[in-house]
Design an enzyme around this catalytic site. Structure first.
Site, PDB file in Angstrom:
ATOM      1  N   SER A 189      -1.982  -5.437   6.540  1.00 16.45           N
ATOM      2  CA  SER A 189      -0.902  -4.457   6.656  1.00 16.45           C
ATOM      3  C   SER A 189      -1.355  -3.107   6.109  1.00 16.45           C
ATOM      4  O   SER A 189      -2.398  -2.999   5.448  1.00 16.45           O
ATOM      5  CB  SER A 189       0.341  -4.913   5.881  1.00 16.45           C
ATOM      6  OG  SER A 189       0.091  -4.906   4.487  1.00 16.45           O
ATOM      7  N   GLY A 190      -0.557  -2.083   6.405  1.00 19.55           N
ATOM      8  CA  GLY A 190      -0.728  -0.782   5.788  1.00 19.55           C
ATOM      9  C   GLY A 190      -2.079  -0.124   5.986  1.00 19.55           C
ATOM     10  O   GLY A 190      -2.691  -0.206   7.061  1.00 19.55           O
ATOM     11  N   ILE A 191      -2.561   0.507   4.933  1.00 20.09           N
ATOM     12  CA  ILE A 191      -3.807   1.267   4.996  1.00 20.09           C
ATOM     13  C   ILE A 191      -4.988   0.364   5.316  1.00 20.09           C
ATOM     14  O   ILE A 191      -5.841   0.712   6.138  1.00 20.09           O
ATOM     15  CB  ILE A 191      -4.025   2.026   3.671  1.00 20.09           C
ATOM     16  CG1 ILE A 191      -2.985   3.150   3.531  1.00 20.09           C
ATOM     17  CG2 ILE A 191      -5.440   2.600   3.598  1.00 20.09           C
ATOM     18  CD1 ILE A 191      -3.002   3.858   2.182  1.00 20.09           C
ATOM     19  N   ASP A 201      -6.847 -11.143   3.503  1.00 21.09           N
ATOM     20  CA  ASP A 201      -5.520 -10.845   2.987  1.00 21.09           C
ATOM     21  C   ASP A 201      -4.913 -12.134   2.464  1.00 21.09           C
ATOM     22  O   ASP A 201      -5.293 -13.222   2.913  1.00 21.09           O
ATOM     23  CB  ASP A 201      -4.621 -10.249   4.079  1.00 21.09           C
ATOM     24  CG  ASP A 201      -3.527  -9.344   3.514  1.00 21.09           C
ATOM     25  OD1 ASP A 201      -2.659  -9.862   2.786  1.00 21.09           O
ATOM     26  OD2 ASP A 201      -3.546  -8.139   3.790  1.00 21.09           O
ATOM     27  N   VAL A 233      -7.421 -11.724  -3.973  1.00 20.10           N
ATOM     28  CA  VAL A 233      -8.491 -10.923  -4.579  1.00 20.10           C
ATOM     29  C   VAL A 233      -8.612 -11.144  -6.079  1.00 20.10           C
ATOM     30  O   VAL A 233      -9.571 -10.656  -6.698  1.00 20.10           O
ATOM     31  CB  VAL A 233      -8.306  -9.422  -4.291  1.00 20.10           C
ATOM     32  CG1 VAL A 233      -8.455  -9.125  -2.809  1.00 20.10           C
ATOM     33  CG2 VAL A 233      -6.982  -8.908  -4.836  1.00 20.10           C
ATOM     34  N   TYR A 293       1.179   0.966 -12.705  1.00 15.61           N
ATOM     35  CA  TYR A 293       0.528   1.287 -11.433  1.00 15.61           C
ATOM     36  C   TYR A 293      -0.426   2.460 -11.602  1.00 15.61           C
ATOM     37  O   TYR A 293      -1.582   2.422 -11.153  1.00 15.61           O
ATOM     38  CB  TYR A 293       1.589   1.609 -10.374  1.00 15.61           C
ATOM     39  CG  TYR A 293       1.023   2.023  -9.037  1.00 15.61           C
ATOM     40  CD1 TYR A 293       0.581   1.071  -8.128  1.00 15.61           C
ATOM     41  CD2 TYR A 293       0.919   3.371  -8.683  1.00 15.61           C
ATOM     42  CE1 TYR A 293       0.050   1.441  -6.897  1.00 15.61           C
ATOM     43  CE2 TYR A 293       0.395   3.756  -7.463  1.00 15.61           C
ATOM     44  CZ  TYR A 293      -0.038   2.789  -6.566  1.00 15.61           C
ATOM     45  OH  TYR A 293      -0.568   3.166  -5.346  1.00 15.61           O
ATOM     46  N   ALA A 321       3.219   6.637   4.490  1.00 14.35           N
ATOM     47  CA  ALA A 321       4.272   5.797   5.079  1.00 14.35           C
ATOM     48  C   ALA A 321       3.733   4.403   5.362  1.00 14.35           C
ATOM     49  O   ALA A 321       3.476   4.019   6.503  1.00 14.35           O
ATOM     50  CB  ALA A 321       4.802   6.444   6.349  1.00 14.35           C
ATOM     51  N   THR A 322       3.548   3.615   4.296  1.00  8.88           N
ATOM     52  CA  THR A 322       3.144   2.219   4.408  1.00  8.88           C
ATOM     53  C   THR A 322       4.339   1.331   4.086  1.00  8.88           C
ATOM     54  O   THR A 322       5.328   1.796   3.510  1.00  8.88           O
ATOM     55  CB  THR A 322       2.022   1.904   3.408  1.00  8.88           C
ATOM     56  OG1 THR A 322       2.553   2.035   2.074  1.00  8.88           O
ATOM     57  CG2 THR A 322       0.846   2.844   3.578  1.00  8.88           C
ATOM     58  N   TRP A 368      -0.610  21.516  -6.741  1.00 10.42           N
ATOM     59  CA  TRP A 368       0.563  22.102  -7.401  1.00 10.42           C
ATOM     60  C   TRP A 368       0.862  21.375  -8.704  1.00 10.42           C
ATOM     61  O   TRP A 368       0.770  20.168  -8.776  1.00 10.42           O
ATOM     62  CB  TRP A 368       1.793  22.011  -6.477  1.00 10.42           C
ATOM     63  CG  TRP A 368       1.792  23.041  -5.398  1.00 10.42           C
ATOM     64  CD1 TRP A 368       0.920  24.082  -5.232  1.00 10.42           C
ATOM     65  CD2 TRP A 368       2.699  23.120  -4.296  1.00 10.42           C
ATOM     66  NE1 TRP A 368       1.229  24.810  -4.123  1.00 10.42           N
ATOM     67  CE2 TRP A 368       2.323  24.245  -3.526  1.00 10.42           C
ATOM     68  CE3 TRP A 368       3.797  22.377  -3.899  1.00 10.42           C
ATOM     69  CZ2 TRP A 368       3.021  24.640  -2.372  1.00 10.42           C
ATOM     70  CZ3 TRP A 368       4.469  22.754  -2.761  1.00 10.42           C
ATOM     71  CH2 TRP A 368       4.107  23.876  -2.000  1.00 10.42           C
TER      72      TRP A 368
END
Length: 262
Positions: free
Chosen positions: A26-28, A47, A75, A168, A202-203, A262
């Site tokens: 999934s995702g990235i 996975d 993992v 995180y 946007a995952t 920024w």
């Protein structure tokens, strides 16, 4: 003027290489695995998901005319990762490329966070990347050739406004510095190791229910006024894995729409 012999397009060609991607369901991780196949690589897909995520990735890769294998593993299990790499080499060939994208995210105020929540984050996001790199490098060191990309986060560089996720952030900062350290350990032995630090992307992980109210703020806080798509992580990964980045190691590549400016 000397003759120009450089073939620039070939620098990004991954044909003939075998890649290993964690978090490929999934995702990235999924999109990068697909992108590597589009650039010519055969890909081992790992996975811990039990849905059809890996099957979808494998189907796409077959459509791109490349080979893949699917491996269900965690993992945080070093022995399973060593077995996965061994299977990859047995079925696809010598390992040359790797992307470690498996990871989790959640939020909780530091003063309320359970020890188990903190430990699980570290086990998957930091130890999991270490064990993956270790298994991959052991194979690559035998041939003296390889490139590893770890998926970190801009949260390893900055503190996200409005998000209580110290565990995180710490895990991703650890991935960045651990990657630099491994890059220097292996710099004279043919292996390059780099990180990609995505901004808000946007995952499924960033669009989970508890994050929905944050999406608008994410877009407003990003100079480019939007979140990244998973497609936008493919180019940076291909660059860092390919010969185009042959003199690049120990680098953290921010892909954040300008957020950290920024």
């Amino acid at each position: 003027m000397s003759e120009i012999t450089l073939n620039a397009p070939k620098l990004f060609d991954l044909s003939g290489n075998v890649a290993f991607v964690t978090g490929a369901g999934s995702g990235i991780g999924q999109r990068i695995a697909m992108g590597l196949a589009q650039c010519g690589a055969d890909v081992a897909l790992l996975d811990r998901r039990t849905d059809d995520g890996l099957a979808k990735t494998a189907e796409f890769i077959a459509g791109a005319g490349r080979r893949s294998i699917r491996i269900a593993a965690d993992v945080t299990n070093g022995a399973a990762l060593n077995e996965a790499v061994a299977r990859t080499e047995a079925e696809l060939g010598p390992l040359a490329l790797a992307v470690n994208a498996a990871g989790i995210a959640n939020a909780s105020p530091a003063e309320e966070m359970e020890e188990s929540q903190f430990q699980t984050m570290m086990d998957i996001n930091l130890k999991g990347v270490f064990l993956s790199c270790q298994a991959e490098a052991r194979a690559m060191l035998k041939t003296g050739r390889g490139s590893i990309v770890n998926i970190a986060s801009m949260s390893g560089v900055i503190v996200n406004r409005g998000l209580s996720q110290c565990h995180y952030n710490a895990s991703k900062a650890g991935v960045i510095h651990m990657t630099k350290s491994m890059a220097m350990e292996w710099v004279g032995r043919g292996i390059r190791v780099n990180t990609i630090s995505p901004g808000y992307t946007a995952t499924p992980m960033n669009t989970r229910p508890e994050m929905v109210h944050q999406t608008k703020l994410f877009e407003e806080q990003t100079p480019m006024q939007r979140m990244a798509t998973v497609d936008e992580m493919v180019g940076p990964a291909v660059f860092l894995l390919s010969d185009a980045a042959s003199f690049v190691t120990g680098v953290d590549l921010l892909v954040d729409g300008g957020f950290c400016c920024w």
